[in-house]
Scaffold this active site. Structure first.
Site, short mmCIF file in Angstrom:
data_model
loop_
_atom_site.label_atom_id
_atom_site.label_comp_id
_atom_site.label_asym_id
_atom_site.label_seq_id
_atom_site.Cartn_x
_atom_site.Cartn_y
_atom_site.Cartn_z
N ASP A 1 1.42 -1.21 0.07
CA ASP A 1 -0.11 0.18 -0.25
C ASP A 1 0.85 1.30 0.18
OD1 ASP A 1 -2.68 -1.21 -0.03
OD2 ASP A 1 -2.19 -2.05 2.18
N ASP B 1 -4.49 26.68 10.29
CA ASP B 1 -4.79 25.46 8.96
C ASP B 1 -4.30 24.74 10.40
OD1 ASP B 1 -5.52 23.25 7.88
OD2 ASP B 1 -4.44 24.66 5.91
N GLU C 1 -1.65 19.42 6.07
CA GLU C 1 -1.03 20.14 5.08
C GLU C 1 -0.59 21.88 5.51
OE1 GLU C 1 -3.72 17.99 5.69
OE2 GLU C 1 -3.47 17.05 3.19
#
Lengths: 569, 684
Positions: free
Chosen positions: B309, B346, B350
């Site tokens: 994966d 944020d 990210e």
């Protein structure tokens, strides 16, 4: 040893190799059903046989059906040959008026020729009618070799195929082996023998009066044609008792070289056929290299031992420059005799151009060992290849784990079932050779057949059972083998050495064919490298040879050290 | 279970003491019969002992010799059983610690499981049946394996994984499986029992590490057939020697024939074979991987293709900012500064990565707003924008289309460099984010999947081993291809569904390849079951764990690579010791054969190349060497032969040199040395 001797040896082997390349490619085509130049002539004949025999050439057999076909075919062959030998007095082409062959000898001879052994407990020219020779023995010279070739092809297909339930059709393989391979080659070689002076006639023996006025019977017959298939089919059963030492079977140096060439050519070509059919040509060369390495080592030992001669004779004032010439033909010389000795035993041929019992102890050890190593160097027609594959499977199994994968050969995993069958197969030789030898060595009735005392006598016994079980057929001489004990036990040895070996081998082929062929990667155990060749040689010597070492120590090895100590037998 | 590799000493005193006892117990012929080589040795040891006793009473002269041979034959057998006992001992110690954690405490069984009512009765955990529903509250031990059907809880799974940080388990989804023996730390859950008492995960683990259910693995079975066959062949050689020697007038004593037999049959590998297998499983266990079948450990060595994966194995799994691409007229530092300001609010990985990059690459620090409290616009999934308003400056960062809308521009009107940057980032598999101040586009932030360090080298090593790596990802083909080429995998499966995985595995297997994969979700289960080696994550669902043939207690998908190496190491150890054992035979012949026939043929002394002192000392030395070599090789059998990720050819050359050639030469030296000692001590 001399340079010119080695030149002769190398030249002969080079010619064999040069002929084996195209022959190997040709056989690959024949047994894959491909188009060959000879097919337009033979195809109709071939299909005629199938129609008569009711064989559907497109219907393939699984391993069991294939093995049962081999067994049934051999059984019928045995019964008919036995009948011919027993009844030869009533059959045609019996100019010398020979009686029927005795039951134990007929049993021994019939088994011998059906198993491609061609052990001869009889003298051909004083026992067999021309009919027995031609319709009986020569027929089996072809068929037993063809059966071996067929089985080798079945085993080859097992590795060439992936997930297949069948191995081919025995009757088709048998017919093709005879028609496309053995017959054309035999015709060529027979004509060459005739050109070199080997007789080919249906006359009986010729009577001659010698200079002393004595009457001499000179045996004649269809010798050249017998001789061709005797060598090509690695049969080795001579028309004459003296086999290839006789000037009518092997008149000169050229016929001697041709004999060696034709013995070797098919068995040498088969690994190449194998490589082509499985789509890994290098693999074929690797197998061939292992065979050649051990065979040439054998030649070198015989050559060295024989040219260094017998110190006892030298001490008596015999000129040692010729080496040991006892039992050898001057017209062949030491080099080509050494080559013949090693080749005829490295192959399961068994023709002889010298008396093996007269070799020096070490010179005699080599042919004995070459037989005991399993007749794979390069072995009989077909039998050499499948024997070698069994060793390759064992080598892969023992050492293959060392690369960190479960063992595989040509992409086929070697698992418990294959090992079980392979061990069954390799048990046969030691069991038969050592078992019967051990009993014979203690049995007064058997010991009465020995011509020599001491270790040399033991070697005679060991050699006889090795030759029989290995389906070689050469005799060490010195042993009077035409007795009920030896005829029976040697007959059993031959049958076990052939059939008890091939049934497990065909079963291995069946299970290998059914497996999926795994692709090759950088992690795959490489089986076509010099390293593998070395490993394979080691495995042949250790797994094929070590068990015979104690017996050899009591035979030729002790004879050698005794000879050095000044004792002879 | 919290023992990492090499944390536990190879031999500790306790294990050795217990193993010595077990070794004697294992002499029972009924259990030894499983091992034909050692069984044969035991039978002939008994035979020689009998002869020795007979000679003792008859007061024969050479009774000391047969007594010593008998003793060393018994030692040979004992050393073999000891090797197995030591290998098992380590597992037994682990099993004992596992057993302590197994619960036999009470469980709270719901009286009305259909409606999940809160009424329960206290029952013994061992009385629970499959289908029962139990309530587990904070502080309770989970009584059995099961599936959560209601509730959410944090669970301490240290008993199984050795990892003490709690994990969240909740009903529904891929985190619903719980394991008996683990502890609920907070909240409550209702669990439907899925395992009968005695067959829970812990029970199976105990059985596995103890080796109670140990059966020979396929290759081990094939190898023991080879060894039995060789034993039979040498038995034939030795028995028939009686007759052949009799011909020459030599009466070979049974004791000497037995000595010859035992030194020729492959006692070394025969004695160590099962220890090697157990140690291989043990190595996995200490790696926190439980193999539910020995077959899968062998298969691991054979793996041709690894399905990995992407997320978690090849990449860290989070997109991270790696680059600032300003438009002309804006320098990189001001873009970085704007991005930093816009990302402060944020909290997504990210956003944090943008802050981190700006600080690291441009030496920026947290801005000091002083008295002017800025207006913060936090990141929201709906707007896909975050930012800050400082006075008249409205700084935003976010998805490209959202920022364009904010700046009231269409993409066609954006600066050409801006468009190029966006394209370039997308083309290489990254995600572009835009930064704007008021109506002005400042530039683009390059977010990308960061490949784990050194993973490229590992894949190169796997390639050298002949193993193909395939990356499985839900990304689109463009992104997948970019990451695949950066990580150096051989192939990738983009936009992969569980069905795609299954189909891919089937296709590869049809071509004769063996596949390994790992997975944790219920939808991975069919592929895990289909794969030759399916490693389920301990954190995964019950279905996944049932389908795989290994469970990784650490839930670390990267381990697949180590599992392959452990499988290979097991096979290499087995092969090396087999080769060594067989190669040993040559020297033993040279020791025993001259001694065997010396009475009849003193000239055969020429074969005595080692110049051993006397026939009896030669035979004794060979037998002693044969016994001691087993003991000497136990550490190697347990630790395993070192594995290097190089091609098969190089590996073969090295191992053949060490174990093949070494096996040929070493016994010559060893037997000679023992002979010198024997001669010095006047033992024979």
């Amino acid at each position: 040893m001399s340079l010119i001797g080695w030149v002769q040896i190398c030249l002969t082997l080079a010619l064999v190799l040069a002929a084996a390349m195209p022959l190997g490619a040709y056989m690959a085509k024949v047994f894959s059903g491909g188009q060959t130049f000879i097919a337009p002539v033979l195809r109709p004949l071939e299909h005629g046989f199938y129609r008569v025999a009711g064989v559907d050439p497109d219907k393939e057999q699984g391993w069991l059906a294939y093995a049962l076909s081999v067994l049934a075919f051999s059984l019928v062959g045995f019964a008919s040959l036995y009948a011919i030998l027993r009844l030869q007095a009533y059959l045609p082409w019996n100019p010398q008026g020979f009686d029927g062959v005795a039951p134990d000898l007929a049993f021994n001879t019939a088994v011998s020729f059906v198993t491609n052994t061609n052990w001869q407990a009889y003298g051909g020219e004083t026992t067999m009618s021309h009919f027995s020779q031609m319709a009986g023995l020569a027929v089996h010279n072809f068929l037993s070799a063809a059966a071996g070739l067929a089985m080798a092809m079945a085993v080859t297909r097992a590795f060439a195929r992936s997930g297949s339930a069948t191995l081919g059709n025995f009757w088709v393989d048998l017919t093709r082996a005879t028609l496309y391979v053995l017959l054309p080659l035999s015709i060529l070689v027979a004509l060459a023998f005739v050109a070199l002076g080997v007789p080919q006639t249906l006359d009986g023996s010729a009577d001659a009066t010698t200079l002393e006025g004595a009457r001499q019977v000179i045996a004649l017959g269809p010798i050249a044609s017998q001789e061709a298939i005797k060598q090509l089919g690695t049969n080795g059963g001579g028309f004459l008792n003296a086999n290839s030492t006789h000037p009518f079977e092997n008149p000169n140096a050229l016929s001697n070289a041709l004999s060696i060439f034709s013995m070797l050519v098919v068995s040498t070509a088969l690994p190449i056929t194998f490589g082509r059919m499985v789509g890994a040509r290098r693999q074929g060369f690797a197998l061939l290299a292992a065979m050649a390495l051990l065979l040439v080592a054998g030649v070198a030992i015989v050559y060295a031992a024989e040219t260094s001669g017998n110190p006892l004779l030298s001490a008596l004032g015999v000129d040692p420059s010729m080496g040991n010439m006892e039992g050898k033909e001057v017209r062949f010389g030491q080099a080509m005799t050494a080559l013949f000795v090693a080749v005829t035993t490295g192959l399961s041929c068994g023709a002889v151009n010298a008396m093996h019992a007269s070799l020096t102890p070490l010179g005699g050890l080599v042919p004995l060992m070459l037989i005991q190593l399993g007749e794979v160097l390069p072995g009989g027609v077909g039998s050499g290849l499948y024997g070698m594959i069994v060793f390759a499977v064992l080598a892969v199994f023992v050492a293959g784990l060392m690369v960190g994968r479960t063992p595989e050969f040509l992409g086929k995993k070697i698992e418990a079932r294959e090992m079980k069958l392979a061990m069954l197969a390799v048990l046969i030789l030691p069991l038969v050779i050592l078992g019967f030898s051990s009993v014979a060595a203690m049995l007064p009735a058997a010991l009465a057949s020995l011509a020599n005392a001491g270790p040399h006598g033991l070697t005679e016994i060991l050699y006889a059972y090795s030759s029989a079980a290995g389906n070689n057929g050469s005799a060490f001489a010195g042993l009077s083998a035409n007795t009920p004990w030896f005829n029976t036990t040697l007959g059993l040895s031959m049958a076990l050495g052939r059939f008890a070996y091939v049934v497990p081998v065909l079963a291995i082929a069946g299970s290998i064919a059914a497996k999926t062929r795994a692709p090759v990667s950088a992690g795959t155990f490489p089986t076509d490298t010099p390293l593998f060749v070395g490993l394979l040689v080691g495995i042949i010597l250790i797994l094929g040879g070590l068990q015979f070492f104690p017996a050899l120590a009591l035979g030729p090895i002790v004879e050698h050290v005794l000879m050095l100590a000044g004792q002879t037998f | 279970m919290n023992t990492k590799p090499d944390a536990q000493a190879l031999f500790d005193g306790g294990i050795l003491r217990r193993a010595a006892l077990d070794a004697v117990r294992k002499l029972d012929p009924r259990s030894l019969a499983r091992n034909p080589v050692i069984f044969t040795t035991e039978v002939v040891a008994a035979l020689v002992t009998f002869i020795w006793l007979r000679d003792l009473f008859a007061s024969r002269a050479d009774v000391g010799f047969s007594g010593q041979i008998a003793a060393w034959l018994w030692f040979t057998v004992l050393f073999a059983t000891f090797a197995e006992a030591v290998a098992e001992g380590r597992g037994k110690a682990q099993a004992a610690s596992l057993r302590r954690t197994r619960s036999d405490a009470s469980a709270k069984r719901l009286l009305d499981p259909k409606n999940l009512g809160d009424l329960y009765e206290g029952v013994n955990a061992l009385d629970l049946k499959v289908g029962d529903v139990v309530l587990v509250e904070a502080g309770d031990l989970i009584p059995s394996d099961g599936e959560i059907i209601a509730g959410v809880a944090s669970v301490n799974e240290a008993a199984i994984t050795g990892e003490s940080a709690p994990v969240i388990r909740e009903a529904g989804g891929d985190r619903s499986a719980v394991t008996g023996g683990t502890t609920v730390l907070s909240d409550w859950i209702k669990v439907r029992v899925t395992a009968a008492p005695g067959s829970t995960f812990i029970d199976r683990m105990i059985a596995l590490v103890e080796g109670a259910q140990r059966q020979k693995t396929p290759n081990e079975l094939a190898l023991s057939i080879l060894l039995s066959g060789m034993t039979l062949i040498f038995l034939i050689a030795v028995v028939t020697l009686w007759g052949l020697a009799g011909y020459s007038g030599t009466v070979v004593s049974v004791v000497v024939l037995v000595a010859l037999l035992v030194t020729l049959i492959p006692t070394t590998i025969g004695g160590l074979l099962s220890a090697i297998g157990i140690a291989g499983m043990d190595r996995l266990i200490r790696f926190n991987v439980i193999a539910t079948s020995g077959r899968s450990v062998e298969a691991a060595g054979d793996i041709d293709t690894l399905l990995l994966d992407k997320t978690g194995t090849i990449t860290f799994g989070n997109r991270m900012a790696t680059e600032f691409l300003p438009v002309p007229g804006v320098d990189e530092r001001s873009l970085a500064e704007a991005a930093l300001l816009a990302s402060l609010s944020d909290e997504t990985p990210e956003g944090r990565s943008i802050v981190a990059l700006a600080k690291a690459d441009h030496g920026l620090s947290e801005p000091d707003f002083g008295a002017r409290a800025p207006v913060v616009i936090p990141f929201a999934a709906q707007t896909r924008i975050s930012g800050v308003d400082i006075d008249k400056r409205a700084i935003r960062k976010g998805a490209v289309d959202a920022i364009l809308r904010f700046a009231n521009t269409a993409i066609e009107h954006a600066p050409a460099e801006f468009r190029q940057a966006v394209d370039q980032v997308a083309r290489t598999g990254g995600t572009p984010l835009a930064v704007a101040e008021n109506d002005r586009l400042l530039g683009v932030i390059h977010l990308k999947d960061v490949i784990k360090p050194n993973i490229r080298e590992r894949f190169a090593a796997l390639r050298a081993m002949g193993i193909k790596t395939v990356m499985v990802t839900g990304d689109n083909p463009v992104t997948a291809a970019a990451i695949a080429s950066e990580a150096g995998v051989d192939d990738f499966l983009a936009e992969a569904t569980p069905e795609d995985k299954l189909a891919y595995i089937r296709k590869e297997q049809k071509g004769g390849r063996l596949i390994a994969m790992c997975g944790d979700g219920t939808n991975d289960a069919p592929a895990l079951a289909q794969a030759d080696v399916g490693v389920a994550m301990q954190s995964g669902t019950q279905a996944a764990r049932e389908a795989g043939n290994m469970v990784d207690l650490d839930s670390n998908p990267t381990k697949l690579i180590e599992i392959v190496e452990i499988g290979k190491q097991l096979l290499i150890t087995r092969g090396s010791l087999t080769t060594f054992s067989i190669a040993n035979d040559v020297a033993k012949y040279f020791a025993i054969l001259p001694a065997l026939f010396v009475a009849t043929y003193p000239q055969l002394g020429a074969l005595n190349v080692m110049r051993l002192a006397s026939p009896q000392s030669a035979i004794l030395s060979a037998v002693i060497f044969n016994a001691l070599i087993i003991i000497a090789l136990i550490p190697l059998a347990l630790r395993g032969v070192a594995y290097r990720p190089v091609g098969a050819n190089a590996l073969l050359r090295r191992n053949l040199l060490v174990y093949g050639l070494g096996g040929l030469v070493l016994p010559f030296i060893g037997i000679k040395a023992i002979d010198l000692v024997i001669a010095a001590l006047h033992l024979a």
